[in-house]
Scaffold this active site. Sequence first.
Site, short mmCIF file in Angstrom:
data_model
loop_
_atom_site.label_atom_id
_atom_site.label_comp_id
_atom_site.label_asym_id
_atom_site.label_seq_id
_atom_site.Cartn_x
_atom_site.Cartn_y
_atom_site.Cartn_z
CB ALA A 158 -66.37 52.13 -41.69
N GLY A 205 -71.76 51.99 -41.20
CA GLY A 205 -71.28 51.13 -40.12
C GLY A 205 -71.97 49.78 -40.00
CG ASP A 228 -58.68 59.15 -49.94
OD1 ASP A 228 -58.94 57.96 -50.21
OD2 ASP A 228 -58.62 60.05 -50.80
CB CYS A 235 -74.20 47.40 -53.13
SG CYS A 235 -73.95 49.17 -53.14
C1 LIG Z 1 -70.85 51.30 -49.76
S1 LIG Z 1 -70.57 52.53 -48.58
C2 LIG Z 1 -70.02 51.58 -47.22
C3 LIG Z 1 -71.12 50.90 -46.45
C4 LIG Z 1 -70.63 50.32 -45.12
N1 LIG Z 1 -69.51 49.43 -45.29
C5 LIG Z 1 -71.72 49.59 -44.38
O1 LIG Z 1 -71.79 48.37 -44.44
O2 LIG Z 1 -72.52 50.27 -43.71
C6 LIG Z 1 -69.11 53.26 -49.14
C7 LIG Z 1 -68.49 54.26 -48.20
O3 LIG Z 1 -67.21 54.57 -48.71
C8 LIG Z 1 -66.89 55.91 -48.35
N2 LIG Z 1 -65.77 56.32 -49.22
C9 LIG Z 1 -65.79 56.74 -50.50
N3 LIG Z 1 -64.55 56.96 -50.96
C10 LIG Z 1 -63.71 56.68 -49.94
C11 LIG Z 1 -62.30 56.70 -49.78
N4 LIG Z 1 -61.51 57.07 -50.78
N5 LIG Z 1 -61.79 56.36 -48.58
C12 LIG Z 1 -62.58 55.98 -47.55
N6 LIG Z 1 -63.94 55.93 -47.65
C13 LIG Z 1 -64.48 56.26 -48.82
C14 LIG Z 1 -68.19 56.64 -48.54
O4 LIG Z 1 -68.20 57.82 -47.76
C15 LIG Z 1 -69.20 55.59 -48.05
O5 LIG Z 1 -69.52 55.82 -46.71
#
Ligand SMILES: C[S@@+](CC[C@H](N)C(=O)[O-])C[C@H]1O[C@@H](n2cnc3c(N)ncnc32)[C@H](O)[C@@H]1O
Length: 432
Positions: free
Chosen positions: A259, A262, A306, A378
């Site tokens: 998220a 956010g 996670d 992305c």
């Molecule tokens: C592309 S960003 C998300 C952007 C967000 N959805 C937004 O629209 O603002 C990916 C996110 O995935 C998180 N992330 C990476 N591996 C993860 C995992 N195994 N479980 C949960 N979150 C994870 C990262 O910390 C990062 O904040």
Amino acid sequence: MAIAFLQADMDTIQQAAVLVISQVLSGRNLNQVLSEVTNSLPELSSQQRGALQDISYGTLRFYGQLSSVLDALLNKPLQDLQIRFLLLVALYQLQYSKAAQYAVVDFAVNTVRKRNPAASGLVNAILRNFIRNKNALLAAAERTEVGRYSYPKWWIQEIRSHYGEFAEAILLAGNQHPPMTLRVNHKRISALEYLSLLTENAIPARIIEPDAILLERPVPVEKLPGFIDGLVSVQDAGAQYAASFLDIQDGMRVLDACAAPGGKSAHLLETSEIKLLALDKDALRLERVRQNLQRLQLNATLLAGDAAEPAAWWDGQPFQRILADVPCSATGVVRRHPDIKWLRRASDIEGFAQQQKRILTSLWSLLEPAGKLLYVTCSVLERENQQIIEDFLSHHTSATQLPLEATGMKQGQLLPNVLHDGLFYALLQKQN
Ligand SMILES: C[S@@+](CC[C@H](N)C(=O)[O-])C[C@H]1O[C@@H](n2cnc3c(N)ncnc32)[C@H](O)[C@@H]1O
């Protein structure tokens, strides 16, 4: 060059940019370094801060081209990397900024004289040589792939292997300045009403999607009317498709599994009344979700966890909708993060693909029958996008990929252009 040294001696943004570039090329994140360096120089005016940002971003954006030009100007490699970075910064200024040429050269020469007097003549000669023979030098750089596109070779090959004749447009789009787009908080104000507020504040803009307003020129968020009060957020128009693609209805139990910070969570909450669990592995980044939702006066349950290990945090109640905006190469947003061109390695892509498969597979078991999961990256790389989905579908007979439609989108892939970033969307539905 340590930050403390800079604080005592630095009186120009050129040296600060050298520090930023050298730290980024040793593996650090551009925005983080830029904010540290800027904070260490409180005497910089906002205009100087803007110039530092422009030079740092620009030097990295055109690092391939500038390096090719510099190498052609050198008889042998420079041993002192700081001087090399200073030359790249100065070449960027000479080629892309409005700074007076004599000032760029004089300042670079003076800086080097203080650091290594023996090298000041070389720096002077190189920069003057560039000014004299600019066209020929740029034409020679253009004849090499890295010099022409300013990406590492593996990246150019990866894009070419999938996009063929369209590869060039994608690579060049990644070297443009990104558009600044707003997402209007549907719960507080309509896009038309907010557009009038912008007009009253002399900020030219136009509506390009139901909640998306494209600004003619970027402006600092503090200048946006009602930003602090949550009327509006900054979010790319392509990223705003997630809320409608997920097909949410009021009352649904929804998981945003990756998220932070956010943006998409907030958009879901702005457009519907749902019970949202916003999960992210990174507790620090989750704090940014909290701040964003607070500013927008929206509510969700926030949880650090996670997505690939739900046993540690899931309460056992299935979700009706899941958003999986998974970690990826960010190759579709490189114009916003030019540092990633030089920080990513070819081998990282396989690592991302494995992580994406793990997350998608784990989340699938949390979805209720007939529920929908939206997979988002992305990235413009097939290996992180439709290939992940094909692989998943071949192992999960309970999943069907549903069609998605948006202008310019082909098989879920949006390519970066003047209206939006490069993103990939796949909507999966679970059998009833
Ligand atoms: C592309 S960003 C998300 C952007 C967000 N959805 C937004 O629209 O603002 C990916 C996110 O995935 C998180 N992330 C990476 N591996 C993860 C995992 N195994 N479980 C949960 N979150 C994870 C990262 O910390 C990062 O904040």
